[in-house]
Design a protein around this motif. Structure first.
Motif, PDB file in Angstrom:
ATOM      1  N   THR A   1       0.842  -1.183   0.000  1.00 31.96           N
ATOM      2  CA  THR A   1       0.000   0.000   0.000  1.00 31.96           C
ATOM      3  C   THR A   1       0.874   1.229   0.000  1.00 31.96           C
ATOM      4  OG1 THR A   1      -1.621  -1.217   1.290  1.00 31.96           O
ATOM      5  CG2 THR A   1      -1.886   1.146   1.220  1.00 31.96           C
ATOM      6  N   PRO A   2       0.641   2.180  -0.827  1.00 33.43           N
ATOM      7  CA  PRO A   2      -0.411   2.198  -1.827  1.00 33.43           C
ATOM      8  C   PRO A   2      -0.035   1.376  -3.061  1.00 33.43           C
ATOM      9  CG  PRO A   2       0.815   4.257  -1.898  1.00 33.43           C
ATOM     10  CD  PRO A   2       1.385   3.449  -0.766  1.00 33.43           C
TER      11      PRO A   2
ATOM     12  N   ARG B   1       3.142   9.647   0.924  1.00 34.97           N
ATOM     13  CA  ARG B   1       3.489  10.052   2.288  1.00 34.97           C
ATOM     14  C   ARG B   1       2.380  10.812   3.006  1.00 34.97           C
ATOM     15  NH1 ARG B   1       8.464  13.866   4.235  1.00 34.97           N
ATOM     16  NH2 ARG B   1       8.218  13.419   6.446  1.00 34.97           N
ATOM     17  N   HIS B   2       1.704  11.703   2.287  1.00 35.59           N
ATOM     18  CA  HIS B   2       0.774  12.607   2.945  1.00 35.59           C
ATOM     19  C   HIS B   2      -0.703  12.258   2.740  1.00 35.59           C
ATOM     20  CE1 HIS B   2       4.170  15.103   3.878  1.00 35.59           C
ATOM     21  NE2 HIS B   2       4.469  15.253   2.592  1.00 35.59           N
TER      22      HIS B   2
ATOM     23  N   HIS C   1      -2.192   9.259   2.400  1.00 37.29           N
ATOM     24  CA  HIS C   1      -2.682   7.977   2.922  1.00 37.29           C
ATOM     25  C   HIS C   1      -3.552   7.281   1.880  1.00 37.29           C
ATOM     26  CE1 HIS C   1      -0.958   8.983   6.766  1.00 37.29           C
ATOM     27  NE2 HIS C   1      -1.556  10.157   6.702  1.00 37.29           N
TER      28      HIS C   1
ATOM     29  N   ARG D   1      -4.799   4.585  -0.987  1.00 34.68           N
ATOM     30  CA  ARG D   1      -4.774   3.141  -1.224  1.00 34.68           C
ATOM     31  C   ARG D   1      -4.237   2.844  -2.615  1.00 34.68           C
ATOM     32  NH1 ARG D   1      -9.585   4.321   0.760  1.00 34.68           N
ATOM     33  NH2 ARG D   1     -10.562   3.969  -1.249  1.00 34.68           N
TER      34      ARG D   1
ATOM     35  N   GLY E   1      -6.484   9.333  -1.962  1.00 33.55           N
ATOM     36  CA  GLY E   1      -6.264   9.645  -0.554  1.00 33.55           C
ATOM     37  C   GLY E   1      -7.224  10.668  -0.002  1.00 33.55           C
ATOM     38  N   ARG E   2      -6.835  11.254   1.100  1.00 34.88           N
ATOM     39  CA  ARG E   2      -7.724  12.155   1.825  1.00 34.88           C
ATOM     40  C   ARG E   2      -7.881  13.516   1.170  1.00 34.88           C
ATOM     41  NH1 ARG E   2      -4.172  13.287   7.233  1.00 34.88           N
ATOM     42  NH2 ARG E   2      -2.188  13.454   6.171  1.00 34.88           N
TER      43      ARG E   2
END
Length: 109
Positions: free
Chosen positions: A5-6, A42-43, A45, A47, A68-69
């Motif tokens: 992951t990712p 890194r930032h 998160h 998948r 990610g977020r």
């Protein structure tokens, strides 16, 4: 990407035309892609991360997309890393766009 992951997905043309880029352009494109991949891993998160390259008329489009977020609303105009991506692009006559797709994540073109 290290580990499971990712997951990294590649989206490249089936056939590659012969394209000659000078060393500075190659270096800056490589640095832009690496920075965007690093940021996603890194930032964000994420998948999954997609690295793509495709013809776009007479030009080429390079992108990194993650699930990610996403970025905070103020982030595309702030931060040294994002400003650095844009400066690298401007230095070789390219435009770098950083967007928050409606379905989430971040996209760097």
């Amino acid at each position: 990407m290290p580990g499971d992951t990712p997951a990294l997905w590649l989206a490249f043309p089936a056939a590659w035309p012969e394209v000659h880029l000078d060393a500075e352009v190659q270096h800056e494109l490589h640095a832009i892609a690496l920075e965007a991949l690093h940021n996603a891993a890194r930032h964000a998160h994420a998948r999954t991360i997609e690295l793509g390259l495709a013809p776009d008329g007479a030009r080429w489009r390079l992108w990194v997309r993650d699930d990610g977020r996403g970025l905070p609303a103020h982030a595309p105009s702030a931060g040294h890393g994002l400003a650095n991506l844009r400066a690298r692009g401007a230095g070789i006559g390219a435009e770098v766009a950083i967007t928050r797709p409606a379905d989430g994540g971040t996209r760097v073109d």
